[in-house]
Design a protein around this motif. Structure first.
Motif, PDB file in Angstrom:
ATOM      1  N   ARG A   1      58.550 -18.302  78.545  1.00 22.65           N
ATOM      2  CA  ARG A   1      59.987 -18.161  78.797  1.00 22.65           C
ATOM      3  C   ARG A   1      60.804 -18.942  77.777  1.00 22.65           C
ATOM      4  NH1 ARG A   1      62.907 -20.087  83.538  1.00 22.65           N
ATOM      5  NH2 ARG A   1      61.148 -21.520  83.538  1.00 22.65           N
ATOM      6  N   TRP A   2      60.269 -20.067  77.345  1.00 21.54           N
ATOM      7  CA  TRP A   2      61.006 -20.837  76.326  1.00 21.54           C
ATOM      8  C   TRP A   2      61.193 -19.947  75.091  1.00 21.54           C
ATOM      9  CZ3 TRP A   2      57.612 -25.938  76.065  1.00 21.54           C
ATOM     10  CH2 TRP A   2      57.589 -26.549  77.329  1.00 21.54           C
ATOM     11  N   VAL A   3      60.130 -19.226  74.759  1.00 19.31           N
ATOM     12  CA  VAL A   3      60.140 -18.398  73.550  1.00 19.31           C
ATOM     13  C   VAL A   3      61.004 -17.156  73.731  1.00 19.31           C
ATOM     14  CG1 VAL A   3      58.699 -16.906  72.101  1.00 19.31           C
ATOM     15  CG2 VAL A   3      57.860 -19.165  72.814  1.00 19.31           C
ATOM     16  N   GLU A   4      60.760 -16.426  74.822  1.00 16.81           N
ATOM     17  CA  GLU A   4      61.376 -15.111  74.974  1.00 16.81           C
ATOM     18  C   GLU A   4      62.833 -15.197  75.387  1.00 16.81           C
ATOM     19  OE1 GLU A   4      58.806 -12.828  77.518  1.00 16.81           O
ATOM     20  OE2 GLU A   4      57.222 -12.757  75.994  1.00 16.81           O
ATOM     21  N   VAL A   5      63.168 -16.194  76.169  1.00 16.70           N
ATOM     22  CA  VAL A   5      64.518 -16.260  76.704  1.00 16.70           C
ATOM     23  C   VAL A   5      65.289 -17.493  76.228  1.00 16.70           C
ATOM     24  CG1 VAL A   5      65.884 -16.196  78.823  1.00 16.70           C
ATOM     25  CG2 VAL A   5      63.613 -15.135  78.798  1.00 16.70           C
ATOM     26  N   ASP A   6      64.744 -18.660  76.551  1.00 14.54           N
ATOM     27  CA  ASP A   6      65.541 -19.882  76.434  1.00 14.54           C
ATOM     28  C   ASP A   6      66.029 -20.185  75.022  1.00 14.54           C
ATOM     29  OD1 ASP A   6      65.241 -20.272  79.170  1.00 14.54           O
ATOM     30  OD2 ASP A   6      63.379 -21.377  78.906  1.00 14.54           O
ATOM     31  N   GLN A   7      65.169 -20.017  74.035  1.00 12.86           N
ATOM     32  CA  GLN A   7      65.605 -20.404  72.684  1.00 12.86           C
ATOM     33  C   GLN A   7      66.705 -19.484  72.148  1.00 12.86           C
ATOM     34  OE1 GLN A   7      62.707 -20.177  69.530  1.00 12.86           O
ATOM     35  NE2 GLN A   7      61.913 -18.203  70.192  1.00 12.86           N
TER      36      GLN A   7
ATOM     37  N   LEU B   1      58.089 -20.423  69.248  1.00 12.19           N
ATOM     38  CA  LEU B   1      59.318 -21.223  69.139  1.00 12.19           C
ATOM     39  C   LEU B   1      59.700 -21.252  67.670  1.00 12.19           C
ATOM     40  CD1 LEU B   1      58.786 -24.204  71.603  1.00 12.19           C
ATOM     41  CD2 LEU B   1      60.129 -22.113  71.939  1.00 12.19           C
ATOM     42  N   ASP B   2      60.973 -20.993  67.404  1.00 12.33           N
ATOM     43  CA  ASP B   2      61.441 -20.842  66.036  1.00 12.33           C
ATOM     44  C   ASP B   2      62.301 -22.052  65.674  1.00 12.33           C
ATOM     45  OD1 ASP B   2      62.741 -20.194  63.719  1.00 12.33           O
ATOM     46  OD2 ASP B   2      63.571 -18.284  64.453  1.00 12.33           O
ATOM     47  N   PRO B   3      61.830 -22.877  64.744  1.00 11.43           N
ATOM     48  CA  PRO B   3      62.584 -24.093  64.413  1.00 11.43           C
ATOM     49  C   PRO B   3      63.984 -23.819  63.851  1.00 11.43           C
ATOM     50  CG  PRO B   3      60.593 -23.895  63.039  1.00 11.43           C
ATOM     51  CD  PRO B   3      60.572 -22.765  64.015  1.00 11.43           C
ATOM     52  N   GLU B   4      64.262 -22.564  63.522  1.00 11.67           N
ATOM     53  CA  GLU B   4      65.622 -22.223  63.100  1.00 11.67           C
ATOM     54  C   GLU B   4      66.541 -22.044  64.310  1.00 11.67           C
ATOM     55  OE1 GLU B   4      66.558 -21.421  59.714  1.00 11.67           O
ATOM     56  OE2 GLU B   4      64.620 -22.372  59.266  1.00 11.67           O
ATOM     57  N   ARG B   5      65.925 -21.785  65.450  1.00 11.01           N
ATOM     58  CA  ARG B   5      66.715 -21.519  66.657  1.00 11.01           C
ATOM     59  C   ARG B   5      66.753 -22.672  67.631  1.00 11.01           C
ATOM     60  NH1 ARG B   5      68.156 -16.527  67.863  1.00 11.01           N
ATOM     61  NH2 ARG B   5      67.271 -14.865  66.609  1.00 11.01           N
ATOM     62  N   CYS B   6      65.690 -23.489  67.621  1.00 10.82           N
ATOM     63  CA  CYS B   6      65.627 -24.551  68.618  1.00 10.82           C
ATOM     64  C   CYS B   6      65.035 -25.792  67.955  1.00 10.82           C
ATOM     65  CB  CYS B   6      64.772 -24.112  69.813  1.00 10.82           C
ATOM     66  SG  CYS B   6      63.066 -23.766  69.405  1.00 10.82           S
ATOM     67  N   THR B   7      65.042 -26.898  68.679  1.00 11.20           N
ATOM     68  CA  THR B   7      64.544 -28.154  68.131  1.00 11.20           C
ATOM     69  C   THR B   7      63.192 -28.458  68.762  1.00 11.20           C
ATOM     70  OG1 THR B   7      66.818 -28.892  67.881  1.00 11.20           O
ATOM     71  CG2 THR B   7      65.111 -30.599  67.853  1.00 11.20           C
ATOM     72  N   VAL B   8      62.169 -28.562  67.912  1.00 11.61           N
ATOM     73  CA  VAL B   8      60.822 -28.842  68.404  1.00 11.61           C
ATOM     74  C   VAL B   8      60.413 -30.198  67.832  1.00 11.61           C
ATOM     75  CG1 VAL B   8      58.454 -27.970  68.596  1.00 11.61           C
ATOM     76  CG2 VAL B   8      60.335 -26.360  68.264  1.00 11.61           C
ATOM     77  N   PHE B   9      59.982 -31.109  68.687  1.00 14.37           N
ATOM     78  CA  PHE B   9      59.676 -32.453  68.184  1.00 14.37           C
ATOM     79  C   PHE B   9      58.702 -33.185  69.093  1.00 14.37           C
ATOM     80  CE2 PHE B   9      62.058 -35.372  70.990  1.00 14.37           C
ATOM     81  CZ  PHE B   9      62.733 -34.438  71.767  1.00 14.37           C
ATOM     82  N   VAL B  10      58.239 -34.326  68.592  1.00 14.91           N
ATOM     83  CA  VAL B  10      57.306 -35.160  69.336  1.00 14.91           C
ATOM     84  C   VAL B  10      58.105 -36.318  69.946  1.00 14.91           C
ATOM     85  CG1 VAL B  10      55.266 -36.640  69.131  1.00 14.91           C
ATOM     86  CG2 VAL B  10      55.396 -34.492  67.817  1.00 14.91           C
ATOM     87  N   GLN B  11      57.965 -36.474  71.249  1.00 17.89           N
ATOM     88  CA  GLN B  11      58.787 -37.437  72.004  1.00 17.89           C
ATOM     89  C   GLN B  11      58.793 -38.844  71.411  1.00 17.89           C
ATOM     90  OE1 GLN B  11      56.877 -38.537  75.595  1.00 17.89           O
ATOM     91  NE2 GLN B  11      58.769 -38.796  76.761  1.00 17.89           N
ATOM     92  N   SER B  12      57.615 -39.355  71.050  1.00 17.43           N
ATOM     93  CA  SER B  12      57.550 -40.757  70.615  1.00 17.43           C
ATOM     94  C   SER B  12      58.237 -40.981  69.272  1.00 17.43           C
ATOM     95  CB  SER B  12      56.092 -41.216  70.536  1.00 17.43           C
ATOM     96  OG  SER B  12      55.415 -40.487  69.537  1.00 17.43           O
ATOM     97  N   HIS B  13      58.589 -39.891  68.574  1.00 19.24           N
ATOM     98  CA  HIS B  13      59.291 -40.044  67.307  1.00 19.24           C
ATOM     99  C   HIS B  13      60.782 -40.345  67.506  1.00 19.24           C
ATOM    100  CE1 HIS B  13      56.047 -37.444  65.107  1.00 19.24           C
ATOM    101  NE2 HIS B  13      55.580 -38.572  65.609  1.00 19.24           N
TER     102      HIS B  13
END
Ligand code: AMP
Ligand code: TRP
Length: 331
Positions: free
Chosen positions: A25-31, A71-83
């Motif tokens: 759902r993150w991929v198909e809808v949310d982003q 997930l498309d980094p041009e559309r949404c923000t993908v990251f590692v929490q501890s960073h």
């Protein structure tokens, strides 16, 4: 535009439950419809006994899989929490807002605490405070919606309570978030134990389909899924949880309604074959893309680095505001 935040813990290989309950759902809808952030929440992987090298490996794999599922980094923000240090900075402020009783009541704390004690391990303090860190993950970004599987409802409720309490005491600082769930397969069950959820760290892997399982492994696991003593294929979560779970997975992978799909099957064997085929088809493109991305670690690292920089910028003003509101001097 509404703000969405969600995350996945690198405590094991990602499963079909993660995919159907959340990632897809993150991929198909949310982003596409919101300003969305998705995180590999690695700090949450340190709440139980862990092997540092394994957590490192699983974090990189989870990051790679988030991109592989689409997930498309041009559309949404993908990251590692501890960073992004804002999460732990806010978490402490929220620990000063939460009460110990409300954390001791959390189902996951009770279950996992009991699990650790049964294995002769002591329970880490971070297992108790984990939902506060999760609330910080959510509240730092002014999140409106948290798309998760049903198992996370109680944790999102806590984030709401903390937001409301903080706002009442110290002035309006946080948006009050709400959880959203998929309409089918919000809780994919273990194929061997259809009364418990398909989770990454279930003892034996026999009832868990992992996103990187090859087609033979998928088929074997699905064909051996525990059904019931009856023979009739009907959709009844109470009476036939194993069959109901298969019907839900089929509906989620190939379309249709679980109740209606049931009518098309005269035997469990035929149902399992279709489920296996449907799952293999859903996983195929993900695995292909994962292989490509895994061969280009520098690309994945770069995406995570940029994601963290963006996330930090988004979180900082609100965490600074909370810092000031609660009574700390600005630095
Ligand atoms: P976790 O694996 O606990 O980090 O979960 C990551 C996301 O996947 C969360 O939104 C969970 O609610 C979801 N999830 C995990 N296991 C399942 C499952 N068996 N069925 C549905 N959703 C799940
Ligand atoms: N606790 C979530 C899980 O086990 C993972 C998680 C951590 C999360 N922080 C989050 C999910 C913030 C949504 C939002 O699945």
């Amino acid at each position: 535009m509404s703000r969405i935040f969600s995350g996945v813990k690198p405590t094991g290989h990602l499963t079909l439950g993660n995919y159907l309950g959340a990632l897809r759902r993150w991929v198909e809808v949310d982003q596409h419809r919101a300003d969305a952030l998705f995180s590999v929440v690695d700090l949450h992987a340190l709440t139980m006994e862990h092997d540092p090298a394994r957590v490192r490996r699983l974090s990189r794999q989870a990051a790679t899989l988030l991109l592989a599922v689409g997930l498309d980094p041009e559309r949404c923000t993908v990251f590692v929490q501890s960073h992004v240090g804002e999460h732990t900075r806010l978490s402490y402020l929220l620990e000063c807002t939460a009460m110990d009783g409300e954390l001791r009541r959390m189902i996951q704390y009770k279950e996992k605490g009991a699990q650790a004690r049964a294995a002769g391990q002591s329970v880490r303090l971070s297992l108790l405070t984990y939902p506060v860190l999760m609330a910080a993950d959510i509240l730092a970004y002014g999140t409106d919606e948290v798309p998760v599987g049903e198992d996370q409802t109680q944790h999102v409720e806590l984030a709401r309570d903390l937001a409301v309490r903080f706002n009442q005491r110290y002035g309006h600082t946080f948006t009050v978030p709400k959880a959203t769930h998929p309409t089918v397969a919000a809780r994919v069950m273990d194929l061997q134990d259809p009364t418990s959820k398909m989770g990454k760290s279930h003892d034996s892997g026999a009832g868990i389909v992992y996103l990187l399982d090859d087609p033979d492994q998928v088929r074997r696991k699905v064909m051996r899924a525990r059904t019931d003593s009856g023979t009739e294929v009907s959709y009844d979560r109470e009476a036939s949880p194993g069959v109901a779970n298969l019907l839900e997975v089929l509906a989620a992978c190939a379309g249709g309604e679980p109740g209606e799909l049931a009518g098309g099957y005269g035997s469990y064997g035929a149902l399992k074959r279709d489920v296996a085929d449907a799952v293999v088809e859903v996983l195929r493109p993900v695995q292909k893309r994962h292989a490509e991305l895994a061969a280009d670690g520098a690309y994945v690292d770069g995406v995570m680095r940029e994601g963290a920089a963006r996330a930090r910028e988004m979180a900082r003003p609100r965490v600074d505001a909370a810092h000031a509101a609660i009574g700390l001097l600005p630095g």
